[in-house]
Structure formats: structure tokens, C-alpha cells
Design a protein around this motif. Structure first.
Motif, mmCIF file in Angstrom:
data_model
loop_
_atom_site.group_PDB
_atom_site.id
_atom_site.type_symbol
_atom_site.label_atom_id
_atom_site.label_comp_id
_atom_site.label_asym_id
_atom_site.label_seq_id
_atom_site.Cartn_x
_atom_site.Cartn_y
_atom_site.Cartn_z
ATOM 1 N N SER A 88 -46.524 -25.697 22.770
ATOM 2 C CA SER A 88 -47.319 -25.065 21.714
ATOM 3 C C SER A 88 -48.776 -24.908 22.126
ATOM 4 O O SER A 88 -49.448 -23.976 21.697
ATOM 5 C CB SER A 88 -47.208 -25.854 20.407
ATOM 6 N N ARG A 89 -49.267 -25.802 22.959
ATOM 7 C CA ARG A 89 -50.652 -25.697 23.438
ATOM 8 C C ARG A 89 -50.778 -24.669 24.553
ATOM 9 O O ARG A 89 -51.832 -24.063 24.721
ATOM 10 C CB ARG A 89 -51.153 -27.054 23.911
ATOM 11 N N MET A 90 -49.721 -24.478 25.311
ATOM 12 C CA MET A 90 -49.762 -23.540 26.433
ATOM 13 C C MET A 90 -49.577 -22.084 26.000
ATOM 14 O O MET A 90 -50.134 -21.178 26.618
ATOM 15 C CB MET A 90 -48.696 -23.909 27.467
ATOM 16 N N ARG A 91 -48.790 -21.874 24.967
ATOM 17 C CA ARG A 91 -48.437 -20.527 24.530
ATOM 18 C C ARG A 91 -49.661 -19.610 24.312
ATOM 19 O O ARG A 91 -49.651 -18.468 24.778
ATOM 20 C CB ARG A 91 -47.582 -20.607 23.262
ATOM 21 N N PRO A 92 -50.732 -20.063 23.649
ATOM 22 C CA PRO A 92 -51.872 -19.162 23.432
ATOM 23 C C PRO A 92 -52.539 -18.692 24.729
ATOM 24 O O PRO A 92 -52.939 -17.537 24.829
ATOM 25 C CB PRO A 92 -52.846 -19.994 22.591
ATOM 26 N N LEU A 93 -52.650 -19.566 25.712
ATOM 27 C CA LEU A 93 -53.259 -19.144 26.976
ATOM 28 C C LEU A 93 -52.370 -18.137 27.688
ATOM 29 O O LEU A 93 -52.846 -17.102 28.168
ATOM 30 C CB LEU A 93 -53.535 -20.338 27.892
ATOM 31 N N GLY A 94 -51.083 -18.395 27.736
ATOM 32 C CA GLY A 94 -50.160 -17.458 28.363
ATOM 33 C C GLY A 94 -50.207 -16.091 27.698
ATOM 34 O O GLY A 94 -50.244 -15.055 28.362
ATOM 35 N N ALA A 95 -50.240 -16.085 26.369
ATOM 36 C CA ALA A 95 -50.317 -14.824 25.629
ATOM 37 C C ALA A 95 -51.636 -14.111 25.906
ATOM 38 O O ALA A 95 -51.679 -12.887 26.025
ATOM 39 C CB ALA A 95 -50.152 -15.083 24.132
ATOM 40 N N GLY A 96 -52.705 -14.881 26.042
ATOM 41 C CA GLY A 96 -54.010 -14.284 26.331
ATOM 42 C C GLY A 96 -54.062 -13.647 27.708
ATOM 43 O O GLY A 96 -54.686 -12.598 27.890
ATOM 44 N N ILE A 97 -53.411 -14.253 28.668
ATOM 45 C CA ILE A 97 -53.374 -13.684 30.024
ATOM 46 C C ILE A 97 -52.564 -12.392 30.033
ATOM 47 O O ILE A 97 -52.930 -11.423 30.704
ATOM 48 C CB ILE A 97 -52.794 -14.707 31.016
ATOM 49 N N LEU A 98 -51.476 -12.362 29.289
ATOM 50 C CA LEU A 98 -50.578 -11.204 29.310
ATOM 51 C C LEU A 98 -50.951 -10.096 28.339
ATOM 52 O O LEU A 98 -50.292 -9.070 28.314
ATOM 53 C CB LEU A 98 -49.134 -11.646 29.046
ATOM 54 N N GLY A 99 -51.981 -10.248 27.569
ATOM 55 C CA GLY A 99 -52.303 -9.148 26.673
ATOM 56 C C GLY A 99 -53.480 -9.382 25.777
ATOM 57 O O GLY A 99 -54.593 -8.998 26.096
ATOM 58 N N ARG A 100 -53.255 -10.054 24.701
ATOM 59 C CA ARG A 100 -54.254 -10.237 23.660
ATOM 60 C C ARG A 100 -55.561 -10.788 24.241
ATOM 61 O O ARG A 100 -55.601 -11.905 24.733
ATOM 62 C CB ARG A 100 -53.680 -11.194 22.621
ATOM 63 N N GLY A 101 -56.599 -9.988 24.228
ATOM 64 C CA GLY A 101 -57.899 -10.423 24.701
ATOM 65 C C GLY A 101 -58.127 -10.296 26.198
ATOM 66 O O GLY A 101 -59.212 -10.594 26.689
ATOM 67 N N ALA A 102 -57.117 -9.870 26.939
ATOM 68 C CA ALA A 102 -57.263 -9.733 28.391
ATOM 69 C C ALA A 102 -58.190 -8.563 28.724
ATOM 70 O O ALA A 102 -58.186 -7.541 28.052
ATOM 71 C CB ALA A 102 -55.907 -9.524 29.049
ATOM 72 N N THR A 103 -58.998 -8.736 29.763
ATOM 73 C CA THR A 103 -59.912 -7.666 30.192
ATOM 74 C C THR A 103 -59.482 -7.030 31.514
ATOM 75 O O THR A 103 -59.976 -5.974 31.872
ATOM 76 C CB THR A 103 -61.354 -8.207 30.352
ATOM 77 N N VAL A 104 -58.577 -7.681 32.232
ATOM 78 C CA VAL A 104 -58.087 -7.147 33.502
ATOM 79 C C VAL A 104 -56.959 -6.158 33.204
ATOM 80 O O VAL A 104 -56.043 -6.481 32.440
ATOM 81 C CB VAL A 104 -57.579 -8.287 34.414
#
Length: 154
Positions: A11-27
Motif C-alpha cells: 500500500s505504501r509502494m503503490r502511489p510511487l509506482g503509479a506516479g512513475i507510470l503516469g499521474r504527475g510524471a514529467t518524463v
């Protein structure tokens, strides 16, 4: 399927993974995938490489030649744009030295903001961590996912 055995950590890892793959990503997604594919290849994470090849890499336009390059090739294979080559070099340098040389940082700065460079570094680190878990848990390959390509000439 592996992380839910430790629900709190998952549950703690899920937000970072989601952020890398889309939501909030700049790359841009294609460049992110080059980082992920190369990192997974360097760490021997065929499971994650293959899932990403099918789910992201191919749909984002990575060719079979480019996907093979992430496993057996190099940044100078001639299949990469300058920005893509810079990401490939970053994946290699982070994997071998855990840092970014001044020379490579200069190359990266020609294509990316400092924010994007940090995001790419974090992406590499995240997929190193995922690769460790996959390897330690002996996660079996998905039937539908791609396999590491066979090296040309073999």
C-alpha cells in the motif's frame, strides 16, 4: 501478485509506482519505458521487461530492434534519438556507478529539466527494487508477456 503478501508495504509502494507510470510524471512515456526496459535488462528482470514490452513499449512505438537493443545492445546502436540515447546512457551509468558523471549530466541537461533527470533516476531505482523482489520471489514469467530476445548470431 507478489507484493500483496506484505499488504502494508504494498500500500505504501503503490502511489510511487503509479506516479512513475503516469499521474504527475514529467518524463514522456516512451523515454520512461526506455529507462525501464534497459534497467530491467541490466538486472536480469525478464518478467518485468516482458510485461512492459507488451503493455507499454510496443504500444509506444518501440521497435523489435530497439527492444532487443535494451537487452543486448548499447546506446550507440543507431536506433536511438539523441534524447533516447541519453536515457540509455543514464540507465547504464546508474547501474554501474550509482551516480551521474558531470559529462553525462551535461548531455542530459540538453534534453531534460533537472526535475526530469531526478524522475529518470528515481525510475531506475524503482525498477532496481522491483527487479530485486521479482528475483527473490522467483516470479514466473507471464505466458502473454514477451521474452528477452535471443542475441543475434546465436
Amino acid at each position: 501478485r507478489t507484493l500483496p503478501v506484505h499488504r502494508e508495504l504494498a500500500s505504501r509502494m503503490r502511489p510511487l509506482g503509479a506516479g512513475i507510470l503516469g499521474r504527475g510524471a514529467t518524463v514522456p512515456p516512451r523515454l520512461r519505458e526506455i529507462m525501464i526496459h534497459r534497467t530491467c535488462a541490466l538486472t536480469g528482470a525478464e518478467y518485468e521487461w516482458g510485461v512492459h514490452a507488451v503493455a507499454f513499449g510496443t504500444p509506444l512505438g518501440l521497435s523489435d530492434e530497439q527492444l532487443a537493443s535494451t537487452v543486448h545492445g548499447g546506446a550507440d546502436d543507431g536506433v536511438w534519438s539523441e534524447a533516447e540515447r541519453a536515457v540509455f546512457l543514464l540507465a547504464d551509468e546508474l547501474h554501474t556507478t550509482s551516480t551521474v558523471s558531470d559529462q553525462l549530466f551535461s548531455v542530459l541537461s540538453a534534453h531534460f529539466t533537472h526535475e526530469q533527470i531526478i524522475e529518470l533516476c528515481l525510475t531506475a531505482g524503482w525498477y532496481h527494487a522491483i527487479s530485486y523482489v521479482i528475483g527473490a520471489a522467483r516470479v514466473p514469467l507471464e505466458e502473454w508477456a514477451a521474452r528477452f530476445p535471443v542475441r543475434a548470431g546465436r
